[in-house]
Design a protein around this motif. Structure first.
Motif, mmCIF file in Angstrom:
data_model
loop_
_atom_site.group_PDB
_atom_site.id
_atom_site.type_symbol
_atom_site.label_atom_id
_atom_site.label_comp_id
_atom_site.label_asym_id
_atom_site.label_seq_id
_atom_site.Cartn_x
_atom_site.Cartn_y
_atom_site.Cartn_z
ATOM 1 N N LEU A 179 0.860 -1.173 0.000
ATOM 2 C CA LEU A 179 0.000 0.000 0.000
ATOM 3 C C LEU A 179 0.895 1.220 0.000
ATOM 4 C CD1 LEU A 179 -2.567 -1.135 2.697
ATOM 5 C CD2 LEU A 179 -2.789 -1.304 0.230
ATOM 6 N N GLY A 180 0.517 2.233 -0.728
ATOM 7 C CA GLY A 180 1.334 3.435 -0.768
ATOM 8 C C GLY A 180 0.490 4.652 -1.068
ATOM 9 N N ILE A 181 0.758 5.715 -0.373
ATOM 10 C CA ILE A 181 0.050 6.969 -0.615
ATOM 11 C C ILE A 181 0.613 7.591 -1.887
ATOM 12 C CG2 ILE A 181 -0.396 9.283 0.288
ATOM 13 C CD1 ILE A 181 -0.141 8.025 3.091
ATOM 14 N N GLY A 182 -0.272 8.064 -2.748
ATOM 15 C CA GLY A 182 0.164 8.713 -3.970
ATOM 16 C C GLY A 182 0.625 7.763 -5.056
ATOM 17 N N SER A 183 0.298 6.489 -4.945
ATOM 18 C CA SER A 183 0.713 5.533 -5.968
ATOM 19 C C SER A 183 -0.190 5.659 -7.194
ATOM 20 C CB SER A 183 0.682 4.114 -5.421
ATOM 21 O OG SER A 183 -0.609 3.802 -4.962
ATOM 22 N N GLN A 184 0.367 5.323 -8.355
ATOM 23 C CA GLN A 184 -0.373 5.306 -9.610
ATOM 24 C C GLN A 184 -0.254 3.930 -10.227
ATOM 25 O OE1 GLN A 184 1.423 8.510 -12.019
ATOM 26 N NE2 GLN A 184 -0.661 9.250 -12.319
ATOM 27 N N SER A 185 -1.256 3.554 -11.021
ATOM 28 C CA SER A 185 -1.216 2.271 -11.723
ATOM 29 C C SER A 185 -1.445 2.475 -13.212
ATOM 30 C CB SER A 185 -2.278 1.312 -11.172
ATOM 31 O OG SER A 185 -1.997 0.971 -9.839
ATOM 32 N N LEU A 186 -0.791 1.623 -13.986
ATOM 33 C CA LEU A 186 -0.976 1.579 -15.433
ATOM 34 C C LEU A 186 -1.440 0.186 -15.787
ATOM 35 C CD1 LEU A 186 -0.443 2.588 -18.433
ATOM 36 C CD2 LEU A 186 1.820 1.574 -18.172
ATOM 37 N N VAL A 187 -2.510 0.092 -16.553
ATOM 38 C CA VAL A 187 -3.004 -1.195 -17.048
ATOM 39 C C VAL A 187 -2.854 -1.183 -18.561
ATOM 40 C CG1 VAL A 187 -4.968 -2.757 -17.212
ATOM 41 C CG2 VAL A 187 -4.692 -1.321 -15.173
ATOM 42 N N ILE A 188 -2.023 -2.095 -19.066
ATOM 43 C CA ILE A 188 -1.856 -2.240 -20.515
ATOM 44 C C ILE A 188 -2.545 -3.531 -20.922
ATOM 45 C CG2 ILE A 188 -0.227 -2.657 -22.380
ATOM 46 C CD1 ILE A 188 1.696 -0.844 -21.064
ATOM 47 N N THR A 189 -3.442 -3.434 -21.881
ATOM 48 C CA THR A 189 -4.138 -4.610 -22.386
ATOM 49 C C THR A 189 -3.479 -5.039 -23.694
ATOM 50 O OG1 THR A 189 -6.202 -3.880 -21.373
ATOM 51 C CG2 THR A 189 -6.369 -5.539 -23.112
ATOM 52 N N LEU A 190 -3.115 -6.318 -23.744
ATOM 53 C CA LEU A 190 -2.569 -6.932 -24.946
ATOM 54 C C LEU A 190 -3.602 -7.923 -25.462
ATOM 55 C CD1 LEU A 190 1.020 -7.773 -23.639
ATOM 56 C CD2 LEU A 190 0.307 -5.731 -24.879
ATOM 57 N N LYS A 191 -3.732 -8.046 -26.765
ATOM 58 C CA LYS A 191 -4.671 -9.017 -27.326
ATOM 59 C C LYS A 191 -3.933 -9.908 -28.317
ATOM 60 C CE LYS A 191 -6.230 -6.068 -31.051
ATOM 61 N NZ LYS A 191 -7.300 -5.400 -31.726
ATOM 62 N N ASP A 192 -4.332 -11.168 -28.364
ATOM 63 C CA ASP A 192 -3.751 -12.099 -29.316
ATOM 64 C C ASP A 192 -4.248 -11.743 -30.715
ATOM 65 O OD1 ASP A 192 -2.247 -14.755 -29.689
ATOM 66 O OD2 ASP A 192 -4.123 -15.050 -30.790
ATOM 67 N N LYS A 193 -3.376 -11.879 -31.714
ATOM 68 C CA LYS A 193 -3.730 -11.525 -33.083
ATOM 69 C C LYS A 193 -4.818 -12.414 -33.677
ATOM 70 C CE LYS A 193 0.147 -9.216 -35.221
ATOM 71 N NZ LYS A 193 1.216 -9.341 -36.208
ATOM 72 N N LEU A 194 -4.868 -13.698 -33.268
ATOM 73 C CA LEU A 194 -5.818 -14.633 -33.879
ATOM 74 C C LEU A 194 -7.018 -14.969 -33.008
ATOM 75 C CD1 LEU A 194 -3.364 -17.162 -35.557
ATOM 76 C CD2 LEU A 194 -4.597 -15.267 -36.625
ATOM 77 N N PHE A 195 -6.811 -15.063 -31.717
ATOM 78 C CA PHE A 195 -7.877 -15.545 -30.837
ATOM 79 C C PHE A 195 -8.357 -14.434 -29.912
ATOM 80 C CE2 PHE A 195 -5.220 -19.179 -31.926
ATOM 81 C CZ PHE A 195 -6.171 -20.010 -32.502
ATOM 82 N N ASN A 196 -9.555 -14.596 -29.391
ATOM 83 C CA ASN A 196 -10.142 -13.599 -28.507
ATOM 84 C C ASN A 196 -9.629 -13.803 -27.077
ATOM 85 O OD1 ASN A 196 -11.727 -11.473 -27.664
ATOM 86 N ND2 ASN A 196 -13.517 -12.773 -27.331
#
Length: 159
Positions: free
Chosen positions: A120-137
């Motif tokens: 836990l941290g005060i002032g923390s930020q998060s980044l969520v990067i979504t990757l998708k497969d080229k052929l499948f869902n």
């Protein structure tokens, strides 16, 4: 602090920088992790590609091989021969995965872990990067959290 500029993601803590970018094929390429730097021009941080090794497999129509690039996250079956952190059996029974960049989200909220301990941290930020497969869902999320004052950057993967 997390910022995005010119297809590159920047994580800054009190003393460190972590930088990676999206290449032309959609893969995440690590550029720097170490002491804090000001990176106005990313070109000097990029790996210089000249000739592949004897067993190199060129990716698609590009001029690079997956096993030579400093990938942010590796997947199975596209020329990257390192030990994979994740192996998925696809609908067709193959284990080939080619996850490319789809989207990102930066939030000032701490994204909770339901089954593991979490810092836990005060002032923390998060980044969520979504990757998708080229052929499948199939999608994978890379979740980074920056604890700027504590000099900590965490990463986890959600399938």
């Amino acid at each position: 602090m997390i910022s995005v500029k010119d297809q590159a993601f920047f994580f800054l803590t009190k003393n460190t920088s972590y930088i990676f970018k999206i290449n032309d094929e959609g893969h995440l390429i690590n550029l720097h992790y170490g002491r804090k730097i000001r990176a106005e021009n990313l070109k000097p941080l990029e790996m210089k590609l000249n000739a592949g090794a004897g067993s190199t497999v060129i990716y698609g129509n590009s001029d690079y091989s997956m096993d030579l690039l400093p990938l942010e996250y590796s997947f199975n079956g596209k020329g990257d021969y390192r030990i994979m952190p994740l192996e998925i059996m696809m609908e067709d029974g193959s284990y080939v995965a080619d996850f490319i960049y789809d989207s990102y989200l930066i939030t000032d909220e701490l994204l909770p872990l339901n089954t593991l301990p979490q810092s836990l941290g005060i002032g923390s930020q998060s980044l969520v990067i979504t990757l998708k497969d080229k052929l499948f869902n199939v999608k994978v999320q890379l979740i980074y959290t920056v604890y700027e004052d504590e000099d900590v950057i965490t990463r986890r993967v959600v399938l």
